[in-house]
Scaffold this motif. Sequence first.
Motif, PDB file in Angstrom:
ATOM      1  N   ASN A  92      38.100  59.529  35.289  1.00 58.68           N
ATOM      2  CA  ASN A  92      36.851  59.497  36.043  1.00 58.68           C
ATOM      3  C   ASN A  92      35.621  59.357  35.160  1.00 58.68           C
ATOM      4  O   ASN A  92      34.500  59.494  35.623  1.00 58.68           O
TER       5      ASN A  92
ATOM      6  N   PHE B 211      19.261  47.672  24.869  1.00 55.77           N
ATOM      7  CA  PHE B 211      18.789  48.315  26.097  1.00 55.77           C
ATOM      8  C   PHE B 211      17.382  48.869  25.893  1.00 55.77           C
ATOM      9  O   PHE B 211      16.514  48.733  26.757  1.00 55.77           O
ATOM     10  N   ASP B 212      17.164  49.524  24.724  1.00 55.29           N
ATOM     11  CA  ASP B 212      15.853  50.109  24.462  1.00 55.29           C
ATOM     12  C   ASP B 212      14.765  49.040  24.459  1.00 55.29           C
ATOM     13  O   ASP B 212      13.620  49.304  24.806  1.00 55.29           O
TER      14      ASP B 212
ATOM     15  N   GLY C 214      14.841  46.561  26.359  1.00 52.75           N
ATOM     16  CA  GLY C 214      14.693  46.105  27.737  1.00 52.75           C
ATOM     17  C   GLY C 214      15.633  44.983  28.148  1.00 52.75           C
ATOM     18  O   GLY C 214      15.458  44.379  29.197  1.00 52.75           O
TER      19      GLY C 214
ATOM     20  N   TRP D  41      29.192  56.195  24.813  1.00 46.37           N
ATOM     21  CA  TRP D  41      28.421  57.249  24.147  1.00 46.37           C
ATOM     22  C   TRP D  41      29.341  58.222  23.403  1.00 46.37           C
ATOM     23  O   TRP D  41      29.062  58.611  22.270  1.00 46.37           O
TER      24      TRP D  41
ATOM     25  N   PRO E 177      33.003  57.180  33.388  1.00 41.95           N
ATOM     26  CA  PRO E 177      32.558  55.792  33.502  1.00 41.95           C
ATOM     27  C   PRO E 177      32.415  55.121  32.131  1.00 41.95           C
ATOM     28  O   PRO E 177      32.340  55.799  31.101  1.00 41.95           O
ATOM     29  N   VAL E 178      32.342  53.792  32.159  1.00 41.43           N
ATOM     30  CA  VAL E 178      32.288  52.978  30.941  1.00 41.43           C
ATOM     31  C   VAL E 178      31.199  53.435  29.962  1.00 41.43           C
ATOM     32  O   VAL E 178      31.445  53.633  28.779  1.00 41.43           O
ATOM     33  N   GLY E 179      29.968  53.594  30.508  1.00 44.35           N
ATOM     34  CA  GLY E 179      28.842  53.929  29.646  1.00 44.35           C
ATOM     35  C   GLY E 179      29.049  55.238  28.911  1.00 44.35           C
ATOM     36  O   GLY E 179      28.619  55.409  27.766  1.00 44.35           O
ATOM     37  N   MET E 180      29.752  56.181  29.555  1.00 46.23           N
ATOM     38  CA  MET E 180      29.975  57.467  28.909  1.00 46.23           C
ATOM     39  C   MET E 180      31.004  57.337  27.791  1.00 46.23           C
ATOM     40  O   MET E 180      30.883  57.988  26.753  1.00 46.23           O
TER      41      MET E 180
ATOM     42  N   ILE F  20      20.141  45.926  30.676  1.00 48.44           N
ATOM     43  CA  ILE F  20      20.408  47.211  31.315  1.00 48.44           C
ATOM     44  C   ILE F  20      21.162  47.041  32.632  1.00 48.44           C
ATOM     45  O   ILE F  20      22.023  47.837  32.971  1.00 48.44           O
ATOM     46  N   ARG F  21      20.870  45.952  33.332  1.00 46.54           N
ATOM     47  CA  ARG F  21      21.554  45.773  34.612  1.00 46.54           C
ATOM     48  C   ARG F  21      22.917  45.141  34.449  1.00 46.54           C
ATOM     49  O   ARG F  21      23.624  44.890  35.428  1.00 46.54           O
TER      50      ARG F  21
ATOM     51  N   GLN G  47      25.127  46.500  32.019  1.00 44.16           N
ATOM     52  CA  GLN G  47      25.630  47.358  30.940  1.00 44.16           C
ATOM     53  C   GLN G  47      27.143  47.306  30.789  1.00 44.16           C
ATOM     54  O   GLN G  47      27.650  47.375  29.676  1.00 44.16           O
ATOM     55  N   ARG G  48      27.876  47.175  31.886  1.00 46.71           N
ATOM     56  CA  ARG G  48      29.341  47.130  31.763  1.00 46.71           C
ATOM     57  C   ARG G  48      29.785  45.891  31.008  1.00 46.71           C
ATOM     58  O   ARG G  48      30.655  45.939  30.148  1.00 46.71           O
TER      59      ARG G  48
END
Lengths: 129, 236
Positions: free
Chosen positions: A17, A93-94, A96, A25, A19-22, A99-100, A102-103
């Motif tokens: 459970n 991302f920082d 800009g 990180w 997600p990709v972004g986590m 971001i939309r 990200q996956r």
Amino acid sequence: MYRPKQLKENADLSLRNIPVGMWGWILQRITGLLLVFYLMLHILVVSVAMWGGQESFDRWMHGLHNPVLLTLELGLILTVIYHALNGLRIVLFDLGYGIRAQRQVFAAVMVLTALIFGYSLYVIVPYIY
Amino acid sequence: MQKITLNVYRFDPDLDQEPYWKSYELPGREGVTVLEVLFEVLEHHDGSLAFRYSCREAICGACAMYINGSHRLACKTQVSHLGRVLWVSPLPHMRVIKDLVVDMDPFFEKYKLIKPYLLSNSKPPEKERYQSPDERRYIDEMISCILCGSCYSSCPSVWTGEHYLGPAALMWAYRFTADGRDEGDAERLNLTAQEGGLWRCHTIFNCTEACPKNINLTHSIQQLKKKAAARVLGGK
Ligand code: HEM
């Protein structure tokens, strides 16, 4: 604020459970800490090796040149490649961008990591063994 | 329709030593939502089950829960999309008051901290404060936020930082910053670009994944970071 027991019961700690972004990180932090650890080790080893002058340094380098350590170094290369590429992803991302998506950007980081690591293997493996 | 198995997180701090999962076998029905399944338990099996709800149409934000591995609004979640077995627990990482009801106070206190209302020193105009359709379109996504707390509960920086404002508060700070009628930019930057603010965000995207209204909170936080950085670097 919350009691540890509740955290355990109330938090979902199952890996599927996350997600990709986590994952991005978590891996960034693990590889970052590995790099800090490696950098300190690196500075320590090279300093100790240099204490005895050039001869000592050469002896140390010769000793470090064994298949086990060189194989571990492959791990270091993978760590660096991922950390740098995912770091660039976050910088992107920082600034800009992306971001939309990200996956997809994370997928691109993984593919690039695999490609560059594959090339590293191709170059280095014949050299080690 | 086949039967539904509902596994629901139960915890009454006054009676229970530890939280536990309780299972119910319930009749299924075409089009049934998770909220309706919870009502089924409340009405026919156990009147002591506690959960929040109000509007039943995904606009009040009261029934955000953790359902089958994701943050969801119970009222707009079709059971048929999840299969026959449901796992329903309160918003993760928040203090449980009873069963599915969590303590939302820290969330709302932080929301209030960023002054989520029009800040303006200038004299009110004769008619309305004008906003062009384009300006309005730009904030459309952000104002669909219903303050359900899903993003807040999903954020690792919130889990580990008691004083971190969290995704919703930061997104709302940007919502007003992005609004041409508002004059509180400097004040809100002072409130958000500091310890416990913007820079605790590690661009993990859990908030964006969790949001039941599909708001890209990470985007808003990043835009605000950009403004904060520009201010320090002498930009606009
Ligand atoms: C190519 C060079 C590098 C780039 C582009 C890079 C970029 C980044 C970025 C963007 C982050 C994420 C910060 C965040 O989570 O908000 C990060 C984290 C980190 N980096 Fe690097 N880095 C690089 C090299 C290094 C090196 C050489 C070290 C160690 C000596 C290092 C140690 C760390 C650590 C410990 C973290 C974890 C911090 C955290 O999770 O908050 N990095 N890096």
